[in-house]
Design an enzyme around this catalytic site. Structure first.
Site, short mmCIF file in Angstrom:
data_model
loop_
_atom_site.label_atom_id
_atom_site.label_comp_id
_atom_site.label_asym_id
_atom_site.label_seq_id
_atom_site.Cartn_x
_atom_site.Cartn_y
_atom_site.Cartn_z
CE LYS A 1 3.43 6.48 -1.22
NZ LYS A 1 2.87 5.62 -2.26
CB SER A 2 -1.46 3.25 2.67
OG SER A 2 -0.30 2.73 2.08
NE ARG B 1 -5.75 1.27 1.68
CZ ARG B 1 -4.63 1.19 0.95
NH1 ARG B 1 -3.93 2.29 0.66
NH2 ARG B 1 -4.21 0.03 0.51
NE ARG C 1 4.70 0.03 -9.95
CZ ARG C 1 4.44 0.54 -8.75
NH1 ARG C 1 4.32 1.86 -8.61
NH2 ARG C 1 4.28 -0.24 -7.71
CB SER D 1 -0.74 -6.86 -3.87
OG SER D 1 -1.14 -5.58 -4.32
CG ASP E 1 6.28 0.52 0.26
OD1 ASP E 1 6.47 -0.22 -0.73
OD2 ASP E 1 5.18 1.08 0.47
CE LYS F 1 6.15 -3.09 -3.88
NZ LYS F 1 4.71 -3.00 -3.68
NE ARG G 1 11.21 0.90 -4.44
CZ ARG G 1 10.11 1.32 -3.83
NH1 ARG G 1 9.57 0.57 -2.87
NH2 ARG G 1 9.55 2.47 -4.15
NE ARG H 1 8.05 3.93 -0.24
CZ ARG H 1 7.56 4.88 0.57
NH1 ARG H 1 8.36 5.55 1.36
NH2 ARG H 1 6.27 5.15 0.58
C1 S3P Z 1 0.34 0.24 -1.02
C2 S3P Z 1 0.61 -1.10 -1.09
C3 S3P Z 1 1.93 -1.65 -1.40
C4 S3P Z 1 3.03 -0.60 -1.27
C5 S3P Z 1 2.63 0.71 -1.86
C6 S3P Z 1 1.38 1.25 -1.21
C7 S3P Z 1 -1.04 0.66 -0.71
O1 S3P Z 1 1.93 -2.13 -2.73
O2 S3P Z 1 4.21 -1.06 -1.85
O3 S3P Z 1 3.67 1.65 -1.71
O4 S3P Z 1 -1.25 1.82 -0.31
O5 S3P Z 1 -1.94 -0.17 -0.85
P1 S3P Z 1 1.32 -3.58 -3.06
O6 S3P Z 1 -0.05 -3.57 -2.58
O7 S3P Z 1 1.36 -3.72 -4.54
O8 S3P Z 1 2.22 -4.54 -2.36
#
Ligand code: S3P
Length: 421
Positions: A15-16, A20, A115, A160, A308, A335, A339, A381
């Site tokens: 996903k990340s 990007r 958030r 983060s 996560d 989150k 959580r 999740r």
């Molecule tokens: C993510 C970073 C994390 C993660 C999120 C995805 C990302 O959050 O919990 O599910 O893709 O950069 P944080 O950067 O706020 O820790």
């Protein structure tokens, strides 16, 4: 009846990295071809925001082609940008938007509107960005107006990757270098991908420095399977009866692979096969089998590498002998749900002995667990972790919402069914 799982699966793209690749492709010169993009709702939110910013993105159902507009080619959107449930889209995209010569407003669903956004508003403001919370509550909707950005040297109070990525991408539009230092290293996909796309970025320790000036160039990106999605099936294989599960093509970037260490420290049987590198990311096939688990302690610099996965690690802990301590994880509270609360309350409903703390929880394993009605709070999740929690039970947990898994794993239930004997 306790279930046995056997089989060989792949999980959807990370996903990340999916977010990007869409964003960097959009602000690059030329074409970015993406294989393995996750079509979860969060990444589709990023795709639709980039289209609203004038980027042409083709999807033939297999490969995605982003026709990049270059660093300075995004167009003013005709409407408010909508980021859905995606904190990643909201925070990272804000960094790009801070550098644009047009005004934007972005917001998401009711979870996004709660958030915290101060974590990006503060450093972007230090860069001279014109960003504000429309309701004055440090949450979305966010209004972002044109301004001349300056580079900063920022010590982030939180580890983060969303904050780090936001600042680095804003740094592409600044008049001098930007350095961000974190208290512990969060996932580094943005740094790796910026480098591959031609940005001038240096990393070391918990810091990254972006020097503006280089154009970005579109690339071919192949996205490996998401370890955060694989985590549910790793856990299922470990707590299932007589189980053997292979998961192919999983990203094991060390900034993401904390769950592997956690599983090993709990006595889980886990093996890697065919380790390789794909688009600059380390990838492997993973085998797990039923294991007798014991408690462990998780905290410090390991937390960002498994943040996560804490819902599913908590499920493992409830099925382990002895005590598991999860600490230094106050980020869990901000989150998709709080959580600490959602894990503790649902595990308690299942008969587990859990004590929530200010920065984590203590789980006293070994209690006899039973099925319960799970309050997911529409947190994908939580929904997936508590589905896996049913595996050793006679009767399954009942989720108040199953659809929320589509945020990150649209085929989650089908894949699980394919493994159950
Ligand atoms: C993510 C970073 C994390 C993660 C999120 C995805 C990302 O959050 O919990 O599910 O893709 O950069 P944080 O950067 O706020 O820790």
């Amino acid at each position: 009846m306790a279930k046995s799982l056997k089989g060989d699966i792949t999980v959807p793209g990370d996903k990340s990295i999916s977010h990007r690749s869409l964003m960097l492709g959009s602000i690059s010169e030329g074409r970015t071809r993406i294989k393995g993009l996750l079509r979860g709702a969060d990444c589709l939110s990023t795709m639709s925001c980039m289209r609203d910013l004038g980027v042409s993105i083709d999807d033939d159902g297999d490969e995605i082609v982003v026709h990049g507009n270059g660093l300075h080619g995004l167009k003013a959107p005709s409407k408010m940008l909508y980021t859905g449930n995606s904190g990643t889209t909201t925070r990272i995209l804000s960094g790009i938007l801070a550098g644009q010569p047009f005004e934007t407003t972005l917001t998401g669903d009711s979870s996004i509107e709660k958030r915290p956004m101060k974590r990006i508003i503060d450093p972007l403001t230090l860069m001279n960005a014109e960003i504000s919370s429309v309701k004055g509550n440090d949450c979305a909707p966010l209004s972002i107006k044109p301004s001349n950005l300056h580079g900063i040297n920022y010590d982030s109070p939180v580890a983060s990757a969303q904050v780090k990525s936001c600042i680095l991408l804003a740094g592409l539009y600044a008049d001098s270098p930007t350095t961000i230092t974190e208290p512990a290293l969060s996932r580094n996909h943005t740094e790796l991908m910026l480098k591959a796309f031609g940005a001038d970025i240096e990393t070391g320790g918990f810091s990254a420095t972006l020097t503006p000036g280089n154009e970005l160039h579109g690339q071919d990106v192949t996205i490996p399977g998401d370890i955060s999605s694989a985590a549910y099936f790793l856990a299922a294989g470990l707590i299932g009866k007589d189980s053997d599960v292979f998961i192919r093509n999983v990203n094991i970037n060390p900034t993401r692979a904390g769950i592997i260490k956690a599983i090993k420290s709990m006595g889980g049987f886990i093996e890697f096969y065919n380790e390789r590198t794909i688009s600059g990311e380390p990838v492997t096939d993973i085998y797990v089998k039923s294991s007798h688990l014991h408690g462990t302690e998780i905290g410090g610099e390991d937390i960002p590498t498994l943040i996560d996965e804490i819902p599913i690690i908590a499920v493992l802990a409830a099925n382990a002998d002895g005590q598991t301590i999860i600490k230094d994880a106050a980020e869990l509270k901000v989150k998709e749900s709080d959580r600490i609360k959602s894990i503790s309350e649902n595990l308690t409903k299942m008969g587990s002995d859990v004590m929530p703390t200010s920065d984590g929880m203590i789980i006293y394993g070994g209690a006899k667990l039973h099925s319960a009605k799970i309050n997911t709070e529409k947190d994908h999740r939580i929904a997936m972790a508590f589905t896996i929690a049913s595996i050793p039970l006679d009767e399954d947990n009942v989720l108040d919402d199953r659809d929320c898994v589509k945020i990150s794993y649209p085929d989650f239930f089908e894949t699980l069914d394919s493994l159950i004997q």
